[in-house]
Design a protein around this motif. Structure first.
Motif, short mmCIF file in Angstrom:
data_model
loop_
_atom_site.label_atom_id
_atom_site.label_comp_id
_atom_site.label_asym_id
_atom_site.label_seq_id
_atom_site.Cartn_x
_atom_site.Cartn_y
_atom_site.Cartn_z
N GLN A 97 0.82 -1.21 0.00
CA GLN A 97 0.00 0.00 0.00
C GLN A 97 0.85 1.27 0.00
N TYR A 106 -7.56 6.60 1.38
CA TYR A 106 -7.03 6.71 2.74
C TYR A 106 -8.02 7.41 3.67
N ARG A 144 -14.43 -1.85 5.54
CA ARG A 144 -13.41 -2.22 6.53
C ARG A 144 -12.18 -2.80 5.86
N THR A 165 -8.51 -1.11 6.50
CA THR A 165 -7.43 -1.76 7.23
C THR A 165 -6.27 -2.15 6.31
N PHE A 166 -6.51 -2.23 4.98
CA PHE A 166 -5.43 -2.60 4.06
C PHE A 166 -4.56 -1.39 3.71
N SER A 191 -0.08 2.93 6.75
CA SER A 191 1.20 2.31 7.10
C SER A 191 1.08 1.52 8.40
N SER A 192 0.26 1.97 9.34
CA SER A 192 -0.04 1.08 10.47
C SER A 192 -1.55 0.84 10.47
N ARG A 193 -1.91 -0.37 10.76
CA ARG A 193 -3.28 -0.83 10.57
C ARG A 193 -4.28 -0.02 11.41
N ASN A 249 -7.18 0.80 13.87
CA ASN A 249 -7.75 0.12 15.03
C ASN A 249 -9.25 -0.02 14.86
N ARG A 268 -7.26 5.39 13.03
CA ARG A 268 -5.85 5.12 12.71
C ARG A 268 -4.96 5.50 13.88
#
Ligand SMILES: Nc1ncnc2c1ncn2[C@@H]1O[C@H](COP(=O)(O)OP(=O)(O)OP(=O)(O)O)[C@@H](O)[C@H]1O
Ligand SMILES: [Mg+2]
Length: 365
Positions: free
Chosen positions: A194, A222, A228, A232-233, A236-238, A240, A277
């Motif tokens: 991504q 983004y 969902r 979540t994909f 850079s960090s998944r 929450n 995020r």
């Protein structure tokens, strides 16, 4: 020049449906990224565009004309694969020239084109070497050169940077976007990364289980993920996810927290998930303000410019990107502030995003 349109493409291999109703419209000259996890159907989509795979249903159009049963050569697209597949016994110059030899281009013209492409890719000093004497990144450039020398109407690239080390990948990303601007042609680029998609794309199509989930600019996917999976994909960090439901204008977490319900949640019965995020969370007292969740620090991972904190909120562990100035310790209780203006809400069961704003009334004709 080439606009590439796919309409209602379906493709099955035995009983596996690899593509299901895939429709995308790739603007002429754009950098379009097909993004998705392994098995999503990205390579199959590229092969359908190239004419290497016939769809069961649906149409591929170049500049408004159906490609129908046109052969890969007639479609005039160049494909760059993850494995470079260079000819080991030929020099770099011969490798780059190979598509021109197949087209009976004269020797002077051939040399001129090869030198132009090699200069563009900054491999002109390597023309007399053999592939075995090149680094991975240099080999990758030769493969790109072989595609570029032909001046096809569109470039199809299937994860061409996966075999490179992290540093080189990041460098090649910038090279590819520069190259795209220079040649001004349509690029359709497949990636499962991504960050790569966000960095390079004009527009991204997120593919999952053979279906297009969302098409949009990097900012759109983004900031406004439609479900969902996309939420979540991408990132850079998944993101929450916290289970909750809405009661009397209050969002009540399954883990016991309470936040004012954002407008999208009002009147929505049943189970929801709040998506936030890590960068939209902060530790209370860092000047962030906002609404807070009470939690206990579970793990601390310093990143230099930020600290990643895993925080237990009841039975759920969430990730927070915190400022590195305050020292946090495992077991410490703290309040995590949520920027509700940047939060997302999903229907727990369908995974669909609840619109942040009330839907505008649809126009009827
Ligand atoms: N020739 C084939 N025969 C049978 N199944 C196939 C064939 N080609 C692809 N598939 C299946 O179709 C699905 C989509 O495959 P595809 O190669 O398009 O995925 P992908 O998104 O490119 O994945 P990756 O990131 O791993 O390359 C997968 O489940 C794959 O196993
Ligand atoms: Mg693939």
């Amino acid at each position: 020049m080439s606009r590439v349109e796919l309409t209602g493409i379906a493709k099955s291999f035995d009983d596996l449906q690899a593509l299901d109703d895939v429709s995308v419209d790739v603007e002429d000259g754009s950098f379009f990224v097909l993004l998705g996890p392994s098995g999503a159907g990205k390579t199959t989509t590229l092969r359908v565009i190239a004419g290497l795979e016939a769809p069961d249903v649906g149409d591929v159009r170049f500049d408004g004309h159906s490609a129908g049963g046109a052969t890969p050569a007639e479609r005039d697209v160049a494909m760059v694969f993850q494995s470079y597949a260079l000819y080991p016994k030929q020099t770099v110059a011969q490798n780059i020239a190979s598509p021109l030899r197949a087209r009976n281009v004269g020797p002077d013209e051939m040399q001129k084109r090869v030198e132009e492409v090699a200069t563009l890719l900054r491999i002109d000093h390597l023309l007399q070497r053999h592939p075995g004497q090149l680094s991975g990144g240099e080999q990758q450039r030769v493969a790109l050169g072989r595609a570029l020398v032909r001046e096809p109407r569109a470039f199809l690239m299937d994860e061409p940077l996966t075999n490179l080390d992290v540093k080189l990948r990041v460098e090649m990303r910038a090279e590819l976007t520069r190259l795209h601007r220079h040649v001004g042609r349509t690029f359709i680029y497949v990636s499962n990364d991504q960050a790569e998609a966000m960095a390079m794309a004009d527009r991204i199509a997120v593919l999952h289980e053979g279906r297009i989930q969302q098409v949009g600019t990097p900012e759109e996917v983004y900031d406004h993920p439609v479900n969902r999976f996309v939420a979540t994909f991408v990132g850079s960090s998944r993101m929450n996810l916290l289970d909750c439901e809405v009661q009397d204008e209050v969002l009540i977490g399954t883990d016991g927290w309470r936040l004012p319900a954002p407008p999208a949640a009002l009147g929505h019965p049943g189970r929801l998930q709040l998506g936030v995020r890590p960068e939209d969370l902060s530790v209370a007292g860092e000047g962030s303000g906002g609404h807070a969740l009470r939690g206990v620090v579970y793990a601390v991972e310093p990143l230099g410019d930020r600290v990643l904190l895993d925080v237990e909120i009841g039975d759920t562990v969430i990730r927070v990107k915190a400022a590195p100035t305050v020292v946090h310790e495992v077991g410490q209780a703290l309040d995590v502030c949520v920027d509700l203006t940047r939060a997302h809400l999903f229907d727990h069961d369908t995974g669909l995003a609840l619109s942040r704003h009330a839907e505008p009334a649809r126009q009827t004709l």
